[in-house]
Enzyme design. Structure first.
Site, mmCIF file in Angstrom:
data_model
loop_
_atom_site.group_PDB
_atom_site.id
_atom_site.type_symbol
_atom_site.label_atom_id
_atom_site.label_comp_id
_atom_site.label_asym_id
_atom_site.label_seq_id
_atom_site.Cartn_x
_atom_site.Cartn_y
_atom_site.Cartn_z
ATOM 1 N N LYS A 40 13.484 35.208 45.157
ATOM 2 C CA LYS A 40 12.177 34.967 45.785
ATOM 3 C C LYS A 40 11.366 33.871 45.114
ATOM 4 O O LYS A 40 11.368 33.749 43.892
ATOM 5 C CB LYS A 40 11.359 36.250 45.707
ATOM 6 C CG LYS A 40 11.903 37.357 46.562
ATOM 7 C CD LYS A 40 10.948 38.510 46.463
ATOM 8 C CE LYS A 40 11.396 39.679 47.312
ATOM 9 N NZ LYS A 40 10.664 40.880 46.906
ATOM 10 N N ARG A 80 24.078 40.383 23.439
ATOM 11 C CA ARG A 80 22.777 40.599 22.771
ATOM 12 C C ARG A 80 22.971 41.174 21.364
ATOM 13 O O ARG A 80 22.133 40.958 20.496
ATOM 14 C CB ARG A 80 21.910 41.545 23.594
ATOM 15 C CG ARG A 80 21.337 40.821 24.791
ATOM 16 C CD ARG A 80 20.386 41.690 25.547
ATOM 17 N NE ARG A 80 19.490 40.868 26.343
ATOM 18 C CZ ARG A 80 18.671 41.348 27.256
ATOM 19 N NH1 ARG A 80 18.627 42.637 27.482
ATOM 20 N NH2 ARG A 80 17.889 40.536 27.931
ATOM 21 N N GLY A 122 19.081 36.553 32.032
ATOM 22 C CA GLY A 122 19.188 37.267 33.302
ATOM 23 C C GLY A 122 20.441 36.909 34.069
ATOM 24 O O GLY A 122 21.527 36.830 33.502
ATOM 25 N N GLY A 145 13.279 37.434 31.435
ATOM 26 C CA GLY A 145 11.827 37.400 31.658
ATOM 27 C C GLY A 145 11.090 36.658 30.556
ATOM 28 O O GLY A 145 10.143 35.917 30.820
HETATM 29 P P1 AMP Z 1 16.196 36.680 40.637
HETATM 30 O O1 AMP Z 1 16.142 38.029 39.978
HETATM 31 O O2 AMP Z 1 14.966 36.311 41.375
HETATM 32 O O3 AMP Z 1 16.716 35.599 39.719
HETATM 33 O O4 AMP Z 1 17.254 36.842 41.798
HETATM 34 C C1 AMP Z 1 18.584 37.121 41.567
HETATM 35 C C2 AMP Z 1 19.162 37.727 42.795
HETATM 36 O O5 AMP Z 1 18.979 36.863 43.900
HETATM 37 C C3 AMP Z 1 20.649 37.982 42.688
HETATM 38 O O6 AMP Z 1 20.883 39.355 42.674
HETATM 39 C C4 AMP Z 1 21.224 37.319 43.925
HETATM 40 O O7 AMP Z 1 22.175 38.111 44.594
HETATM 41 C C5 AMP Z 1 20.006 37.132 44.815
HETATM 42 N N1 AMP Z 1 20.172 36.011 45.755
HETATM 43 C C6 AMP Z 1 20.531 34.764 45.471
HETATM 44 N N2 AMP Z 1 20.627 34.020 46.578
HETATM 45 C C7 AMP Z 1 20.309 34.818 47.609
HETATM 46 C C8 AMP Z 1 20.230 34.620 49.012
HETATM 47 N N3 AMP Z 1 20.511 33.445 49.571
HETATM 48 N N4 AMP Z 1 19.868 35.687 49.775
HETATM 49 C C9 AMP Z 1 19.578 36.872 49.214
HETATM 50 N N5 AMP Z 1 19.645 37.119 47.876
HETATM 51 C C10 AMP Z 1 19.996 36.099 47.086
#
Ligand code: AMP
Length: 396
Positions: free
Chosen positions: A198, A35, A354, A377
């Protein structure tokens, strides 16, 4: 676009909002300076013109005022070495010292102000705080894409005090141009890869992508809500029960629009959420109770590689699995290398910030893809179709 290219900064004191929110380890050493390096061209242009710079940034999320852990003093030496200029530092972003130091700046000099978020007024978008900051310079440049989605005092409100003397820095311009290229005029086929924990966090972007993408590849924890919605057994995998209906609606809408959604045929499943877990490869819709899918499997990797290799534009946001643990990093690594390969073959590949950017850096592929965004974000919100306050403030 209104960028610094249109101005000469000779003898100007330029307030530059940067995003130097870099990760520090327990010894307060920077672990990833991308960054900072991304903003250097903007700073060099101002210095080369004969201007001086007052740097505005935040670091982390301090909650209760000043806290040494979040002090920007830890990064002064690194900025100095990158700019090859001794950077001055003010212990407080407003107040007597900041004013005196900024007033005394000579052509070619740089001053970094202490963390803006030591004042709650920053995140509250306080008008008086923004006006006080505005007094520290006579031109405002916004180069902080990572915080462009926030209507904070230093990212948006402050621009009101520079009606005819404000513009985007090079980084901001590059981020906007690359995002626009993908949103408005993607070379087809256009594939969007969406991963992460999620569905709820990515729902708006998926809905928007249904209007522009030819393929949507889904990975990470969110896959299992889709697979469950299709009648699969997902064991103890991450599941958002309240999003099952939504997942079905997305799949139906994709069919209507002719967008192909790709879900992981198989997964690496584990008997616990740990790098020491027992793991096996298993069909994603036959995961036994007591086991959880923590990465995409080998068949999914091969299928996803084929789609990526036949795409002319690829957008990637979110990991394919729990890539922070080596045992579950294989899917994310394979996707990162597939993007590098597609880039070599002429595709345009844009990596959302991210975790996807962290993964690209982890695998040392940042120079093998078309562009790695510095905004997590912010880029997501851009693709959700929102007008980012930091961008609007310069345009209006
Ligand atoms: P996000 O912030 O929504 O992009 O999510 C990123 C996070 O999702 C990372 O820290 C990953 O470890 C987690 N992640 C990815 N795949 C899985 C999974 N199958 N089960 C649980 N956590 C996950």
């Amino acid at each position: 676009m209104n960028t610094i290219n249109q101005y000469n900064f000779l003898d100007k004191r330029v307030l530059v909002r940067v995003d130097f929110n870099v990760p520090l380890d327990e010894n307060l050493t920077i672990t990833d300076d991308s960054r900072i390096t991304a903003a250097i061209p903007t700073l060099n242009k101002i210095l080369d013109d004969g201007g001086s710079i007052v740097l505005l940034s935040h670091l982390g999320r301090p909650k209760n005022g000043p806290n040494s852990k979040y002090s920007l003093k830890h990064i002064v030496a690194h900025i100095s070495s990158l700019l090859k200029v001794k950077v001055k530092f003010a212990d407080d972003c407003i107040g007597q010292e900041a004013f005196e130091l900024s007033e005394s700046l000579k052509s070619g000099e740089v001053l970094l102000l202490e963390n803006l978020r030591f004042y709650k007024e920053e995140e509250n978008g306080d008008l008086i705080f923004a006006e006080t900051l505005s007094k520290l310079g006579d031109f405002y440049v916004n180069d902080a894409f990572g915080t462009a989605h926030r209507a904070h005092a230093s990212t948006a409100i402050i621009a009101r005090f520079f009606p005819n003397s404000k513009c985007f820095g090079y980084l901001m311009a590059k981020e906007i141009n690359n995002a626009e290229l993908v949103i408005n005029n993607p070379k087809r086929p256009f594939t969007a890869i969406v991963g992460g924990a999620k569905i709820s966090d990515k729902i708006v972007i998926i809905e928007n992508l249904l209007n522009i993408a030819d393929h949507i590849i889904i990975g990470g924890g969110m896959s299992y809500t889709f697979i469950k919605a299709m009648g699969g057994a997902v064991g103890n995998s991450l599941l958002e029960i309240d999003k099952l209906k939504l997942a079905t609606e997305i799949l139906d809408r994709a069919t209507q629009k002719g967008v192909q959604i790709h879900l992981p045929m198989d997964s690496v499943i584990a008997d616990e959420f740990s790098n020491n877990a027992k793991t096996i490869n298993c069909l994603s819709n036959e995961i036994p109770d007591g086991w959880m899918g923590l990465d995409i499997g080998e068949q999914a990797i091969e299928a996803y590689k084929t789609v990526i290799n036949t795409s002319s534009t690829v957008l990637w946001n979110g990991p394919m699995g729990v890539f922070e643990m080596e045992k579950f990093a294989g899917g994310t690594r394979a996707i990162a290398f597939a993007l590098a390969n597609a880039t070599k073959n002429g595709s345009f590949t844009l990596i959302g910030g991210g975790d996807s950017a962290a993964a690209i850096h982890q695998f040392k592929l940042e120079n093998e893809v078309s562009y790695v965004s510095t905004g997590g974000g912010a880029l997501l919100e851009y693709f959700e179709g929102k007008i980012l306050p930091g961008i609007k403030a310069i345009q209006s």
